[in-house]
Write a protein that holds these residues in place. Structure first.
Motif, short mmCIF file in Angstrom:
data_model
loop_
_atom_site.label_atom_id
_atom_site.label_comp_id
_atom_site.label_asym_id
_atom_site.label_seq_id
_atom_site.Cartn_x
_atom_site.Cartn_y
_atom_site.Cartn_z
N MET A 111 -11.73 5.22 -17.54
CA MET A 111 -10.30 5.48 -17.45
C MET A 111 -9.84 5.55 -15.99
SD MET A 111 -7.40 5.89 -18.82
CE MET A 111 -7.85 6.00 -20.57
N VAL A 112 -10.63 6.17 -15.14
CA VAL A 112 -10.28 6.26 -13.72
C VAL A 112 -10.21 4.86 -13.11
CG1 VAL A 112 -11.09 7.05 -11.46
CG2 VAL A 112 -11.21 8.58 -13.42
N ILE A 113 -11.17 3.99 -13.44
CA ILE A 113 -11.15 2.62 -12.93
C ILE A 113 -9.92 1.87 -13.43
CG2 ILE A 113 -12.35 0.40 -13.01
CD1 ILE A 113 -14.99 1.96 -13.08
N THR A 114 -9.60 2.07 -14.71
CA THR A 114 -8.42 1.41 -15.29
C THR A 114 -7.15 1.85 -14.59
OG1 THR A 114 -9.52 1.28 -17.45
CG2 THR A 114 -7.13 1.02 -17.41
N ILE A 115 -7.02 3.16 -14.36
CA ILE A 115 -5.84 3.68 -13.66
C ILE A 115 -5.76 3.11 -12.24
CG2 ILE A 115 -4.77 5.76 -12.71
CD1 ILE A 115 -5.86 7.29 -15.13
N GLY A 116 -6.90 3.09 -11.55
CA GLY A 116 -6.93 2.56 -10.20
C GLY A 116 -6.52 1.09 -10.14
N PHE A 169 0.81 -1.21 0.00
CA PHE A 169 0.00 0.00 0.00
C PHE A 169 0.85 1.26 0.00
CE2 PHE A 169 -3.24 -3.05 0.92
CZ PHE A 169 -4.37 -2.51 0.34
N SER A 170 2.11 1.15 0.39
CA SER A 170 3.00 2.28 0.22
C SER A 170 3.25 2.55 -1.27
CB SER A 170 4.33 2.01 0.93
OG SER A 170 5.23 3.08 0.76
N VAL A 171 3.45 1.47 -2.05
CA VAL A 171 3.62 1.62 -3.49
C VAL A 171 2.32 2.09 -4.14
CG1 VAL A 171 4.18 0.40 -5.63
CG2 VAL A 171 5.46 -0.10 -3.56
N ILE A 172 1.18 1.57 -3.68
CA ILE A 172 -0.11 2.00 -4.21
C ILE A 172 -0.31 3.49 -3.97
CG2 ILE A 172 -2.60 1.83 -3.86
CD1 ILE A 172 -2.22 -1.17 -3.42
N GLU A 173 0.03 3.96 -2.77
CA GLU A 173 -0.13 5.38 -2.46
C GLU A 173 0.72 6.24 -3.39
OE1 GLU A 173 -0.19 8.39 1.38
OE2 GLU A 173 -0.63 6.26 1.53
N SER A 174 1.94 5.79 -3.65
CA SER A 174 2.80 6.53 -4.56
C SER A 174 2.19 6.57 -5.97
CB SER A 174 4.19 5.87 -4.61
OG SER A 174 5.05 6.57 -5.47
N GLY A 175 1.61 5.45 -6.40
CA GLY A 175 0.96 5.42 -7.71
C GLY A 175 -0.25 6.34 -7.78
N ILE A 176 -0.98 6.45 -6.68
CA ILE A 176 -2.13 7.35 -6.65
C ILE A 176 -1.69 8.80 -6.80
CG2 ILE A 176 -4.01 8.22 -5.20
CD1 ILE A 176 -4.26 5.40 -4.04
N PHE A 177 -0.56 9.15 -6.20
CA PHE A 177 -0.04 10.51 -6.36
C PHE A 177 0.29 10.81 -7.82
CE2 PHE A 177 1.43 10.29 -1.73
CZ PHE A 177 0.32 10.98 -1.30
N VAL A 178 0.81 9.81 -8.53
CA VAL A 178 1.08 9.99 -9.96
C VAL A 178 -0.24 10.20 -10.71
CG1 VAL A 178 2.04 8.94 -12.04
CG2 VAL A 178 3.19 8.63 -9.86
N ALA A 179 -1.25 9.38 -10.38
CA ALA A 179 -2.55 9.53 -11.03
C ALA A 179 -3.16 10.90 -10.76
CB ALA A 179 -3.49 8.42 -10.55
N MET A 180 -3.01 11.40 -9.55
CA MET A 180 -3.55 12.72 -9.21
C MET A 180 -2.78 13.82 -9.94
SD MET A 180 -4.15 12.07 -5.13
CE MET A 180 -5.23 13.44 -4.75
N ALA A 181 -1.47 13.62 -10.15
CA ALA A 181 -0.70 14.59 -10.92
C ALA A 181 -1.16 14.62 -12.37
CB ALA A 181 0.80 14.25 -10.84
N VAL A 182 -1.47 13.45 -12.92
CA VAL A 182 -2.00 13.39 -14.29
C VAL A 182 -3.36 14.09 -14.36
CG1 VAL A 182 -2.84 11.82 -16.09
CG2 VAL A 182 -0.73 11.28 -14.85
N ASP A 183 -4.18 13.87 -13.35
CA ASP A 183 -5.49 14.54 -13.30
C ASP A 183 -5.34 16.05 -13.29
OD1 ASP A 183 -8.49 14.73 -12.58
OD2 ASP A 183 -7.51 15.72 -10.87
N ILE A 187 9.82 5.81 -5.73
CA ILE A 187 10.22 7.21 -5.59
C ILE A 187 10.84 7.74 -6.88
CG2 ILE A 187 11.72 8.82 -4.36
CD1 ILE A 187 11.31 7.24 -1.86
N GLY A 188 11.79 6.98 -7.44
CA GLY A 188 12.48 7.47 -8.63
C GLY A 188 11.56 7.69 -9.81
N LEU A 189 10.90 6.62 -10.27
CA LEU A 189 10.04 6.73 -11.45
C LEU A 189 8.81 7.58 -11.18
CD1 LEU A 189 10.16 3.10 -12.92
CD2 LEU A 189 11.33 5.15 -13.75
N ASP A 190 8.17 7.36 -10.03
CA ASP A 190 6.94 8.09 -9.74
C ASP A 190 7.20 9.59 -9.59
OD1 ASP A 190 5.71 5.69 -9.84
OD2 ASP A 190 5.16 5.58 -7.73
N VAL A 191 8.27 9.94 -8.89
CA VAL A 191 8.60 11.36 -8.75
C VAL A 191 8.96 11.96 -10.11
CG1 VAL A 191 10.28 12.97 -7.78
CG2 VAL A 191 9.29 11.20 -6.33
N PHE A 192 9.62 11.17 -10.96
CA PHE A 192 9.95 11.66 -12.30
C PHE A 192 8.68 12.02 -13.08
CE2 PHE A 192 10.39 10.56 -16.84
CZ PHE A 192 11.33 11.51 -17.21
#
Length: 342
Positions: free
Chosen positions: A143-148, A110-124, A210-215
């Protein structure tokens, strides 16, 4: 070490969590802020979920992602904090090997999931600011369901090898973990084997998280800032940037403790043990506590709905306890709160 003092067992039946070694006397006092933060996590995130579910006007991609974040924070904190409080309050330090593996899996997953959600919110935010006219066609519910689902699948797959790596090592000498929860590196350090594979894989997950998601977040916000600075007026720039401020705050609250904790657990050999443990708990407790507070205070729609809810409730209680003339006042007040009157 002689063979008589060395006992190997592939799967120990239990581990012993020490909590915070050296601070056992102050464990009750330490438990107070931990308990307070957990209460805030529960109340804050459930409030976010309740408001978004109740208000149809908030059924948009940004708030769907916010609900995903709230659920992730609830799972992430609940996977560790009840056991931590049991250690502090009841000296319940024993944890079964299977439960330890489950806790370890959930924290990393869920730490990785949370990081992925931050990327999705940045795309939004990127789509909303850079392509506002196409937002409804790009970020559809499908699309939101697919991203989730993609974010959850990535987190589940990246965390899965942790269980196999921890399970395969032969353990020896002791089953005592000097930590408040089953943190990956603290568990594998008990193994009588070359654990470089576990260490390297942990660094790989850290790079992905951190690396890829922050990028990707930096790329999104680079485009967002270009769009903001192209606006004609200062007020428009500030207002547009204000829609991103909550997201930026929660990103910093998550990534800074996560990075610091991961690096100190591997390279901070000269730091006191209790400092390592405090930092190891910060990234699991503080972000889930801060996220609903930041979004609740800085997101106007959520703040307004929350104030409206409590004001509406207060008006109804007042009207029930007053005489008949007050019903007129209550109705007018409700209309003003709901925006029916200017």
């Amino acid at each position: 070490m002689s063979d008589s003092n060395r006992t190997e067992f592939t799967n120990p039946s239990t581990f012993i969590l020490l909590g915070i070694p050296g601070l056992e006397v102050a464990s009750v006092w330490i438990s107070i802020p931990f308990c307070a933060m957990y209460v805030i996590v529960i109340l804050g995130n459930f409030t976010i979920l309740f408001i978004v579910k109740r208000e149809l006007s908030l059924h948009e991609p940004m708030y769907y992602f916010l609900c995903m974040l709230a659920i992730t924070d609830l799972v992430l904190s609940t996977s560790t904090l009840p056991k931590i409080l049991a250690i502090f309050w009841f000296n319940s330090r024993e944890i079964r090997f299977s439960a330890c593996l489950t806790q370890l899996y959930f924290t990393h997953c869920f730490s990785v999931i949370e990081s992925g959600i931050f990327v999705a919110m940045a795309v939004d935010r990127y789509v909303a600011i850079c392509h506002p006219l196409r937002q409804s066609t790009i970020l559809t519910n499908r699309m939101v369901i697919t991203i989730g689902l993609a974010v959850v699948l990535r987190g589940s797959m990246l965390a899965l090898p942790y269980r196999f790596l921890v399970r395969q090592w032969p353990y020896c000498r002791t089953n005592i973990i000097p930590h408040t929860h089953c943190e990956h590196m603290y568990v594998v350090k008990l193994a009588c084997a070359d654990i470089h594979v576990s260490s390297y894989y942990g660094l790989f997950v850290l790079f992905c998280e951190i690396g890829l998601d922050v990028f990707f977040i930096v790329v999104s916000y680079t485009q967002i800032l270009r769009a903001i600075f192209s606006l004609s007026t200062k007020d428009a720039r500030l207002k547009t940037f204000g829609t991103c401020s909550s997201h930026l705050c929660v990103i910093l609250a998550f990534y800074i403790p996560t990075l610091f904790s991961s690096l100190t657990s591997r390279f901070g050999y000269n730091l006191p043990l209790h400092f390592h443990i405090f930092i190891g708990n910060v990234y699991l407790i503080v972000p889930p506590m801060l996220n609903p507070i930041i979004y609740g205070m800085r997101t106007k729609q959520i703040r307004d709905r929350l104030l409206q809810f409590f004001t509406h409730k207060g008006t109804k209680v007042f009207s029930c306890c007053s005489r008949s003339e007050t019903w007129v006042h209550a109705d007018v007040t409700d209309d003003m709160v709901l925006g029916r009157f200017p």
